[in-house]
Scaffold this active site. Sequence first.
Site, PDB file in Angstrom:
ATOM      1  N   ASP A 110       8.096   2.381  -4.351  1.00 40.20           N
ATOM      2  CA  ASP A 110       7.857   0.943  -4.524  1.00 40.20           C
ATOM      3  C   ASP A 110       6.525   0.455  -3.975  1.00 40.20           C
ATOM      4  O   ASP A 110       6.306  -0.744  -3.870  1.00 40.20           O
ATOM      5  CB  ASP A 110       9.021   0.139  -3.916  1.00 40.20           C
ATOM      6  CG  ASP A 110       8.754  -0.345  -2.510  1.00 40.20           C
ATOM      7  OD1 ASP A 110       8.226   0.442  -1.716  1.00 40.20           O
ATOM      8  OD2 ASP A 110       9.061  -1.510  -2.229  1.00 40.20           O
ATOM      9  N   GLU A 111       5.637   1.374  -3.648  1.00 38.64           N
ATOM     10  CA  GLU A 111       4.441   0.963  -2.925  1.00 38.64           C
ATOM     11  C   GLU A 111       3.240   1.800  -3.351  1.00 38.64           C
ATOM     12  O   GLU A 111       3.367   3.013  -3.516  1.00 38.64           O
ATOM     13  CB  GLU A 111       4.741   1.276  -1.457  1.00 38.64           C
ATOM     14  CG  GLU A 111       4.119   0.428  -0.438  1.00 38.64           C
ATOM     15  CD  GLU A 111       4.442   1.009   0.928  1.00 38.64           C
ATOM     16  OE1 GLU A 111       3.555   1.021   1.760  1.00 38.64           O
ATOM     17  OE2 GLU A 111       5.582   1.461   1.151  1.00 38.64           O
ATOM     18  N   ASP A 138       3.468  -3.881  -2.968  1.00 31.82           N
ATOM     19  CA  ASP A 138       4.759  -3.475  -2.422  1.00 31.82           C
ATOM     20  C   ASP A 138       5.843  -4.337  -3.073  1.00 31.82           C
ATOM     21  O   ASP A 138       5.804  -5.565  -3.010  1.00 31.82           O
ATOM     22  CB  ASP A 138       4.741  -3.686  -0.902  1.00 31.82           C
ATOM     23  CG  ASP A 138       5.968  -3.087  -0.220  1.00 31.82           C
ATOM     24  OD1 ASP A 138       5.790  -2.462   0.838  1.00 31.82           O
ATOM     25  OD2 ASP A 138       7.080  -3.249  -0.743  1.00 31.82           O
TER      26      ASP A 138
HETATM   27  P1  TTP Z   1      10.413  -1.139   1.638  1.00 29.60           P
HETATM   28  O1  TTP Z   1       9.226  -1.533   0.818  1.00 29.60           O
HETATM   29  O2  TTP Z   1      10.214  -0.827   3.076  1.00 29.60           O
HETATM   30  O3  TTP Z   1      11.517  -2.285   1.583  1.00 29.60           O
HETATM   31  P2  TTP Z   1      11.958  -3.209   0.397  1.00 29.60           P
HETATM   32  O4  TTP Z   1      11.114  -3.022  -0.819  1.00 29.60           O
HETATM   33  O5  TTP Z   1      13.423  -3.006   0.193  1.00 29.60           O
HETATM   34  O6  TTP Z   1      11.762  -4.652   1.013  1.00 29.60           O
HETATM   35  P3  TTP Z   1      10.406  -5.457   1.248  1.00 29.60           P
HETATM   36  O7  TTP Z   1      10.560  -6.696   0.430  1.00 29.60           O
HETATM   37  O8  TTP Z   1      10.379  -5.748   2.715  1.00 29.60           O
HETATM   38  O9  TTP Z   1       9.277  -4.583   0.803  1.00 29.60           O
HETATM   39  O10 TTP Z   1      11.132   0.114   0.990  1.00 29.60           O
HETATM   40  C1  TTP Z   1      11.235   0.312  -0.411  1.00 29.60           C
HETATM   41  C2  TTP Z   1      12.558   0.947  -0.778  1.00 29.60           C
HETATM   42  O11 TTP Z   1      12.736   2.162  -0.052  1.00 29.60           O
HETATM   43  C3  TTP Z   1      13.756   0.078  -0.430  1.00 29.60           C
HETATM   44  O12 TTP Z   1      14.079  -0.836  -1.458  1.00 29.60           O
HETATM   45  C4  TTP Z   1      14.823   1.079  -0.161  1.00 29.60           C
HETATM   46  C5  TTP Z   1      14.106   2.321   0.311  1.00 29.60           C
HETATM   47  N1  TTP Z   1      14.258   2.457   1.789  1.00 29.60           N
HETATM   48  C6  TTP Z   1      15.262   3.284   2.277  1.00 29.60           C
HETATM   49  O13 TTP Z   1      15.971   3.939   1.513  1.00 29.60           O
HETATM   50  N2  TTP Z   1      15.426   3.388   3.641  1.00 29.60           N
HETATM   51  C7  TTP Z   1      14.657   2.683   4.540  1.00 29.60           C
HETATM   52  O14 TTP Z   1      14.831   2.795   5.763  1.00 29.60           O
HETATM   53  C8  TTP Z   1      13.612   1.827   4.013  1.00 29.60           C
HETATM   54  C9  TTP Z   1      12.726   1.037   4.951  1.00 29.60           C
HETATM   55  C10 TTP Z   1      13.460   1.748   2.640  1.00 29.60           C
HETATM   56 MG    MG Z   2       9.027  -3.034  -0.687  1.00 28.54          MG
END
Ligand code: TTP
Ligand code: MG
Length: 348
Positions: free
Chosen positions: A103-104, A8
Amino acid sequence: MRKIIHIDMDCFYASIEVRDNPELKGKPVAVGGTRDQRGVLCTCNYEARAYGVRSAMPTFQAFRLCPDLITLPVNMEKYRQESQKIRGIFHKYTHLVEPLSLDEAFLDVSDCTEYKGSATLIAKAIRQEIVDQLNITASAGIAPNKFLAKVASDWNKPNGQFVIPPEDVAAFVYQLPVKKIFGVGKVTAKKFEQIGISTCGELQDLSREQLIKQFGKFGLRLYELSRGIDHREVETKRDRKSLSVETTFSEDIDNIAICHKSISQLFTRLEQRLQYSSKNKIHKQFVKIKFADFTHTSVECISHDLQFDIFHELLDEGIHRQNKPVRLLGIGVRFYPDVMEQQLEIDV
Ligand code: TTP
Ligand code: MG
């Protein structure tokens, strides 16, 4: 015994923007939302999180917490390109890659021979390649199944990894809060808390029968997950049978107009997911409804392309089956199995 890695990216959209605007480094930065007080943030970097700013937070609230927050517009095309590069790196190690979003992803590295098959070292190498090629960081979880790998990738975030070796699974889940189980939201967690259950270890005291009686099929999942058991395989695009998105309401909903509104929001998410994560041909559309008493129903119909109105019709049909408050709504599509698709082509 499988070896699963969950990767992630750290504050994905925000990391990319900061990388491309180095003067923002070290400052609180968020992506999405607009300053006109009505928008919602997509995400923010860890500097902003120190102020309590979070993903999906209304912009006005974020500014109240962090007046110096710098907000930037969303640049999906750029994030999509970066995501493609990351997937390219995954595929150097295994073809068993299941992307969950831009992103995952889950990777099944059970049969990888790199680093003498050490999933820990493979995860480290993948994260290093991401840094070298993209100049942004990722976190990883390494475990014998998808459930635990996903929990583990959050454990040492950002820019870290965490391994749950098979021999540590029992001890790890014993202290794991029940709310870490996918599907256990705030409402269910609170119900458990009221009967003295806050960890998976405490959840293990409930019998399989008790759980099934109270939660239906999900009860069986709870029984297994609380013991660290998860048999789901890593599904690549090729063998993906369906794709869906869902939302659990913070309170049960007995107003059908709100359900319809929610379907519209889910539709946008489903469209995005379809665009980025599957090239399979759509066969059916479905709506899944879980009611307040945990019974559920799903309604589907044949459809060859994604149609907004169909979901609303399916919702009406599903709601009228039970007429109870709604706890969860999901919409999705089923794909033609590969074989069937080939057959169709031969027929024509
Ligand atoms: P996430 O992996 O949930 O968040 P992140 O990568 O920004 O942070 P973390 O370090 O906690 O993993 O989500 C990935 C991307 O998806 C994030 O950069 C933006 C998008 N996203 C949205 O557009 N809306 C949302 O509510 C969430 C949770 C994520
Ligand atoms: Mg993330």
